[in-house]
Motif scaffolding. Structure first.
Motif, short mmCIF file in Angstrom:
data_model
loop_
_atom_site.label_atom_id
_atom_site.label_comp_id
_atom_site.label_asym_id
_atom_site.label_seq_id
_atom_site.Cartn_x
_atom_site.Cartn_y
_atom_site.Cartn_z
N HIS A 607 2.45 29.88 49.24
CA HIS A 607 3.66 29.25 48.69
C HIS A 607 4.27 28.21 49.62
CE1 HIS A 607 3.40 32.66 45.96
NE2 HIS A 607 3.47 33.48 47.00
N GLY A 608 3.42 27.49 50.32
CA GLY A 608 3.94 26.45 51.21
C GLY A 608 4.37 26.95 52.58
N LEU A 609 4.18 28.24 52.85
CA LEU A 609 4.60 28.78 54.15
C LEU A 609 3.53 28.64 55.23
CD1 LEU A 609 6.60 31.98 53.12
CD2 LEU A 609 7.51 29.86 54.08
N GLY A 610 2.29 28.32 54.84
CA GLY A 610 1.22 28.16 55.83
C GLY A 610 1.56 27.03 56.80
N GLY A 611 1.52 27.35 58.08
CA GLY A 611 1.80 26.33 59.10
C GLY A 611 3.23 25.83 59.11
N SER A 612 4.11 26.53 58.41
CA SER A 612 5.49 26.04 58.28
C SER A 612 6.30 26.25 59.55
CB SER A 612 6.19 26.74 57.12
OG SER A 612 6.31 28.12 57.42
N ALA A 613 7.36 25.46 59.66
CA ALA A 613 8.31 25.66 60.75
C ALA A 613 8.90 27.06 60.64
CB ALA A 613 9.41 24.59 60.66
N PHE A 614 9.13 27.52 59.41
CA PHE A 614 9.71 28.84 59.19
C PHE A 614 8.86 29.94 59.83
CE2 PHE A 614 9.97 32.73 56.63
CZ PHE A 614 11.31 33.02 56.74
N LEU A 615 7.55 29.91 59.59
CA LEU A 615 6.68 30.93 60.19
C LEU A 615 6.68 30.82 61.71
CD1 LEU A 615 3.35 31.48 58.22
CD2 LEU A 615 5.41 32.88 58.27
N GLN A 616 6.75 29.60 62.21
CA GLN A 616 6.73 29.43 63.67
C GLN A 616 8.03 29.91 64.30
OE1 GLN A 616 4.89 25.62 65.18
NE2 GLN A 616 4.89 25.13 63.02
N VAL A 617 9.15 29.55 63.69
CA VAL A 617 10.44 29.84 64.32
C VAL A 617 10.88 31.28 64.07
CG1 VAL A 617 12.89 29.20 64.38
CG2 VAL A 617 11.14 27.43 64.15
N LEU A 618 10.73 31.74 62.83
CA LEU A 618 11.26 33.06 62.49
C LEU A 618 10.25 34.18 62.73
CD1 LEU A 618 14.15 33.50 61.28
CD2 LEU A 618 13.33 31.16 61.09
N HIS A 619 8.96 33.86 62.67
CA HIS A 619 7.94 34.91 62.82
C HIS A 619 6.98 34.66 63.97
CE1 HIS A 619 9.12 37.02 59.13
NE2 HIS A 619 9.37 35.82 58.65
N ASP A 620 7.22 33.58 64.72
CA ASP A 620 6.41 33.28 65.88
C ASP A 620 4.92 33.21 65.54
OD1 ASP A 620 6.20 32.58 68.50
OD2 ASP A 620 6.00 34.63 69.24
N GLN A 621 4.61 32.70 64.36
CA GLN A 621 3.21 32.59 63.95
C GLN A 621 2.91 31.15 63.58
OE1 GLN A 621 1.03 35.53 62.40
NE2 GLN A 621 2.66 36.80 61.58
N LYS A 622 1.87 30.61 64.24
CA LYS A 622 1.47 29.25 63.92
C LYS A 622 0.12 29.34 63.24
CE LYS A 622 0.36 25.06 66.46
NZ LYS A 622 0.37 24.47 67.81
N THR A 623 0.16 29.71 62.00
CA THR A 623 -1.10 29.91 61.28
C THR A 623 -0.88 29.81 59.78
OG1 THR A 623 -3.04 31.36 61.11
CG2 THR A 623 -0.88 32.43 61.15
N GLY A 624 -1.97 30.01 59.06
CA GLY A 624 -1.93 29.93 57.60
C GLY A 624 -2.32 28.56 57.11
N LYS A 625 -3.00 28.55 55.99
CA LYS A 625 -3.46 27.27 55.44
C LYS A 625 -2.25 26.49 54.92
CE LYS A 625 -7.26 25.79 52.58
NZ LYS A 625 -7.54 24.65 53.44
N PRO A 626 -2.06 25.29 55.42
CA PRO A 626 -0.88 24.54 54.97
C PRO A 626 -1.00 24.06 53.52
CG PRO A 626 -2.16 23.27 56.56
CD PRO A 626 -2.83 24.59 56.45
N SER A 627 0.11 23.64 53.02
CA SER A 627 0.19 23.13 51.64
C SER A 627 -0.85 22.03 51.42
CB SER A 627 1.60 22.58 51.45
OG SER A 627 1.70 21.85 50.28
N ARG A 628 -1.47 22.06 50.26
CA ARG A 628 -2.48 21.04 49.93
C ARG A 628 -1.79 19.71 49.63
NH1 ARG A 628 -5.28 22.29 44.76
NH2 ARG A 628 -3.09 22.56 44.26
N CYS A 629 -2.53 18.64 49.92
CA CYS A 629 -1.97 17.32 49.65
C CYS A 629 -2.71 16.69 48.49
CB CYS A 629 -2.09 16.46 50.90
SG CYS A 629 -1.49 14.80 50.65
N ASN A 630 -2.04 16.58 47.36
CA ASN A 630 -2.64 15.93 46.19
C ASN A 630 -2.18 14.47 46.17
OD1 ASN A 630 -3.19 14.89 43.65
ND2 ASN A 630 -3.10 16.92 42.70
N LEU A 631 -3.10 13.60 46.55
CA LEU A 631 -2.73 12.20 46.73
C LEU A 631 -2.32 11.53 45.43
CD1 LEU A 631 -5.44 11.23 49.35
CD2 LEU A 631 -2.98 11.35 49.74
#
Lengths: 774, 235
Positions: A607-631
């Motif tokens: 749901h867009g949380l992969g690689g998010s600032a939220f996961l990094q700041v609140l859960h100390d996790q820098k992982t997860g597939k980030p949101s796809r980019c549909n050009l």
């Protein structure tokens, strides 16, 4: 003078050349090179000058469009037509290694170098932006580097008189000890003012202008093409150049004045690899040869060897090939500006780069082979192992938020998201009186007026009349996303640039990239590079924003590891009319707040949380597939927003990036700055209860791409939504500006309702970096 | 009416001043090279911002020795109107045409931001047309704008009504918090005793067109133009 050392395998290795490359040199010359020639090969065949590891990949970039007047790779910087006989030249370039070793001078000369590339094209530099990356601010050494880099950029840009109108700064552990300093400059010129870096006209004299050559910056290009180690930092401090923005300002004014006389046959700055690179490249481009005598080169110290003079990277020097018989004009103009000059040689028809010292032959090399025939490597690429874990990551074990109140504050305070006013208040961002949108909105906007073009000076008609031209500039790269998915992350960097331009009312016309990566001999790091380049290429093609030039910086690693792959993308757009210039903040009470784009990507399990600032700041996790980019979606989103702006419906537009929708909304409430200590606060009432979402954290802080928050008057809101729908862009009303009494941001979802005092959120956001640096 | 804008090596707001005088107000304006010995037929002289001579040694300290400054001094001695902006203010102080000095900002950093100015005196050719009670919003951009003078000078500046502008906050209050650089008594601009030479750190030429986010700076140029119109014999 001591005699030159003999060429041994050790000496070859010290020059960063492989045994195979040395074999290639022997074959090319049919003899052994001497010591000076070996030095020349070492810089010309370094990654910095030759792109030997990346040239094959870079071929994938789109480089053509009807606007391209000078394409990538032809000259020092590309040139794009902006209509009415006007053109712009721009490029981004890194100064990472020098900044790691000596942050102030490293960054300052990075700015100086890119400005020189622009006026070498005959353009007047009118604005700069930059992209900076550092480790985390808790570390004292990171703070030292950050402080030094920012003051170095400020020193050079402010004194030179170029407004630094925007940029980005990220903080991430991977840049600890390996800061990135990517500097961009843009200049303006008329079509007939384009200058070329070619040594044309056999017999034409070659002039050296600018300050004397010293030992500073000896072989900086070669230094930039190695890993950084503790030892290199100590030993190679001498490879960092010292900048003099005052000298460069004079040099630019004098060069532009000289170019206007028509006496110049070719011009090239002495950047990386100094005199060596400028002489052999101009000869190679001109299909000619060049011969110079080092005895005539102004020198700072009496006992410099040919090796040192040729490889010095002393700053603010230019090589100018003058039409025979017009030497006096050069002398007159450079004397007027009190600048040193010297006639050091002439153009020949031999195809050779010949260097003499007091008449004695010291270098005799084939110019075009030296400049263009560096080895090309197709490095091995292997998908990095960490990506398996990234893909396997799920939100299981990450409890959803009950109450997002504290989380929003923490995100706004996170230095990567926090206001960068500590940085940009040190840059003069208004000199030249063209800046229409100052730092602090999605993109910077400048106007082009008569004095933006070279040669206006005291001419009675200035540069004549031409229609107003407005440019928007953005630079972006979420390197965390690139690290977690290089292809999608690189596409997203391009899409974010385009979105930022659209939010300011601009249509993209071109781009420039700065590839910052680790050691290319490491197949996993090379894979990151390869995938990123593929992503950038697709992105730039999708937005019709050809790459007009750029820079590659490899070996950004130290014994602790490599940096996150960072393909920085800068993009320039045109705004048709001053009425279309749009800023990100909320404007008037009771305006309608509309979200353009799908709130969530249904196919994204995170749901867009992969690689998010939220996961990094609140859960100390820098992982997860980030949101796809549909050009395709991004492109439609951009053109739809532009259509709405151009029909006068949009009052403000801000894209959702790090920190997601909630951070974007908060920024809309407080980012307008009326003056010193005078932010303008305005509240908003947001209702997300009709949006379907499994998780509150994803709804508020997920980083699903392709979303823009706009405001319209209440009256125009239905029309704007209908028009977006017609274009196939989902658009929904999510709230109203300033409905709540006082400046309060209120957000309602299916699970609850929360409110924040805007002044308090602003305090966290505005003062975070200031507090960390105090 | 004709204007001259000085051009030192390292001036970088010279074109901005020319733009405002020539394109916004429509008056013939020329750049005056630092090696010239006369201000020619100019009715008023502007000393623009920038980093004259790289600001090496000390801001404005080398520029004051240039030939053109001799001419400016003579012009001022004869009652000619001179306005120094930013680096121009620093040069006028170094040249002794204005009292005091501009030292390093107390933050020790360069500052570029919009500030608010209270018009401390309307009795000058630089402020005469600014409506009573109107504060100005104009950007600063300097590393050395911290106005310093001794107590005696400050007293005489205030006693003679020579303070033109003071930094205030958005509400118009004269507070230390509103002072962006540590200037004594929040001083942002002053004039000489004869009131024909003015200096200010903020940049009115960057705030003379609505398209740049504000045009309060126009009032300063307009004041000067009106003063010249009313006193055609002044220069």
């Amino acid at each position: 003078m001591p005699s030159d050392p003999a060429i041994t395998p050790e000496l070859v290795a010290e020059h960063n050349l492989t045994p195979e490359e040395y074999e290639g040199i022997l074959e090319l010359l049919g003899r052994e090179p001497n010591y000076t020639e070996l030095g020349i090969f070492s810089v010309m065949w370094s990654e910095h000058c030759s792109y030997k590891n990346t040239r094959a990949l870079l071929k994938g970039f789109p480089t053509q469009s009807p606007r391209v007047l000078v394409a990538a790779g032809e000259e020092n910087a590309g040139i794009l037509d902006i209509g009415d006989d006007l053109a712009i030249s721009f490029k981004i370039e890194s100064h990472n290694h020098p900044s790691a070793v000596e942050p102030f001078q490293g960054a300052a000369t990075g700015v100086g170098g890119i400005i020189r590339d622009i006026f070498t094209m005959g353009a007047r530099p009118v604005c700069a932006i930059n992209s900076l990356r550092f480790g985390e601010l808790g570390n004292a050494d990171v703070r030292r580097l950050f402080r030094g880099v920012v003051s170095g950029i400020a020193h050079y840009g402010n004194c030179f008189g170029i407004p630094t109108v925007g940029g980005e700064v990220y903080f991430d552990k991977s840049y600890e000890g390996n800061p990135l300093v990517n500097a961009f400059a843009l200049g303006v010129l008329r079509h007939d003012q384009i200058a070329r870096g070619a040594a044309k006209g056999v017999g034409n004299p070659v002039f050296y202008v600018g300050p004397a050559t010293g030992r500073d910056g000896l072989a900086g290009a070669a230094f930039a093409s190695q890993d950084l180690t503790e030892e290199s930092a100590e030993h190679q401090r001498g490879a960092v150049q010292v900048g003099d923005p005052f000298m460069e300002k004079l040099c630019m004014e004098a060069c532009l004045e000289l170019l206007a006389t028509g006496a110049v046959a070719g011009i090239q700055d002495m950047g990386a690899a100094g005199l060596t690179c400028s002489t052999c490249e101009t000869a190679a481009r001109g299909g000619t040869g060049i011969e110079i005598d080092l005895a005539k080169v102004p020198q700072r110290s009496p006992d410099m060897t040919p090796y040192e003079i040729l490889l010095s990277e002393s700053q603010e020097r230019m090589l100018i090939i003058v039409e025979q018989g017009r030497e006096e004009e050069v002398k007159r103009i450079f004397d007027k500006w009190d600048l040193p000059w010297a006639e050091i040689g002439n153009v020949t028809g031999t195809g050779q780069m010949v260097v003499k010292n007091h008449g004695q032959m010291v270098v005799d090399l084939p110019a075009s082979k030296l400049a263009d025939d560096a080895p090309i490597y197709h490095r091995e690429a292997t998908e990095p192992k960490y990506l398996a874990a990234v893909r396997a990551f799920t939100l299981e074990g990450i409890d959803d938020l009950d109450d997002p109140t504290a989380a929003l504050g923490k995100l706004l305070k996170w230095p990567t998201i926090a206001s960068k006013n500590w940085v940009y208040r040190q840059y003069d961002h208004m000199v030249r009186a063209n800046t229409m949108v100052n730092p602090g909105s999605d993109a910077a906007v400048i106007r082009i007026k008569a004095d933006s073009i070279p040669g206006a000076g005291n001419r009675k008609d200035g540069n004549g009349d031409f229609p107003e031209k407005l440019l928007a500039l953005a630079v972006d790269c979420n390197a965390t996303h690139v690290y977690l998915d290089p292809f999608e992350g690189a596409k997203a960097a391009v899409a974010e640039c385009a979105r930022n331009l659209a939010c300011s009312g601009a249509t993209p016309i071109g781009s420039t990239d700065n590839l910052n990566f680790g050691n290319p001999h490491n197949p996993e790091l090379f894979w990151q590079l390869k995938e990123s380049v593929r992503g950038l290429a697709e992105g730039c093609a999708a937005f019709d924003a050809p790459v007009t030039g750029g820079n590659v910086s490899l070996y950004n690693q130290n014994p602790e590891g490599a940096i996150d792959p960072t393909p920085t993308m800068a993009m320039v757009g045109l705004i048709e009319d001053a009425a279309h210039v749009t800023t990100q903040w909320f404007k008037d009470e009771y305006d309608a707040i509309i979200l353009l784009g799908e709130p969530l990507d249904a196919e994204d399990a995170l749901h867009g949380l992969g690689g998010s600032a939220f996961l990094q700041v609140l859960h100390d996790q820098k992982t997860g597939k980030p949101s796809r980019c549909n050009l395709e979606t991004e492109r439609t989103l951009g053109t739809t927003l532009l259509g709405l702006i151009q029909s006068g419906l949009v009052k403000g537009a801000h894209d959702c990036a790090e920190g997601g929708l909630a951070v974007a909304l908060a920024e809309c409430c407080f980012s307008e700055l009326e003056g010193r200590n005078t932010p303008r606060f305005i509240g908003a009432e947001i209702d997300l209860s009709k949006l379907e979402s499994e998780r509150l954290d994803a709804l508020l802080f997920g980083e699903t791409l392709g979303r823009i928050v706009i405001t319209t008057s209440e009256l125009d809101s239905v029309k704007a939504i209908e028009r977006a729908d017609l274009m196939g862009v989902s658009a929904r009303r999510i709230g109203t500006v300033g409905k709540v009494k006082g400046a309060v941001l209120k957000i309602k979802s299916t699970t609850g309702e929360w409110s924040w005092e805007v002044a308090r959120l602003h305090d966290l956001w505005w003062n975070s970096i200031d507090n960390a640096m105090a | 009416m004709k204007f001259a804008v000085l051009q030192f090596p390292g001036s970088n707001c010279d074109q901005d001043c020319v733009h405002v005088l020539r394109s916004v107000f429509g008056y013939p304006t020329r750049l005056l090279w630092h090696k010239e010995y006369s201000v020619g037929d100019a009715d008023a002289v502007f000393i623009p911002g920038g980093f004259s001579y790289g600001d090496y040694l000390r801001t404005g300290s080398i520029a004051r020795f240039s030939p053109v400054m001799g001419a400016v001094k003579e012009f001022a001695d004869n009652g000619g109107l001179v306005l120094g902006i930013c680096n121009g203010f620093q040069i006028l102080c170094e040249a002794g045409l204005l009292p005091g000095a501009l030292i390093r900002n107390r933050s020790l950093q360069f500052r570029c931001e919009h500030v608010y100015l209270q018009v401390a005196s309307h009795n000058s050719p630089f402020t005469g047309q600014i409506p009573e009670g109107k504060n100005l919003r104009i950007p600063i951009a300097h590393g050395e704008g911290n106005y310093f003078c001794d107590d005696e000078t400050l007293q005489s500046l205030e006693g003679n009504d020579q303070v033109l502008f003071r930094y205030v906050d958005a509400e118009g209050d004269l507070t230390d918090h509103a002072n962006p650089n540590g200037s004594r008594a929040n001083i942002a601009g002053i004039c000489n005793e004869k009131r024909n030479v003015g200096g200010m750190m903020p940049h009115p030429e960057r705030a003379s067109e609505a398209v740049l986010g504000g045009d309060d700076g126009r009032l300063i140029f307009q004041s000067l133009i009106t003063a010249l119109e009313n006193q055609p014999t002044l220069a």
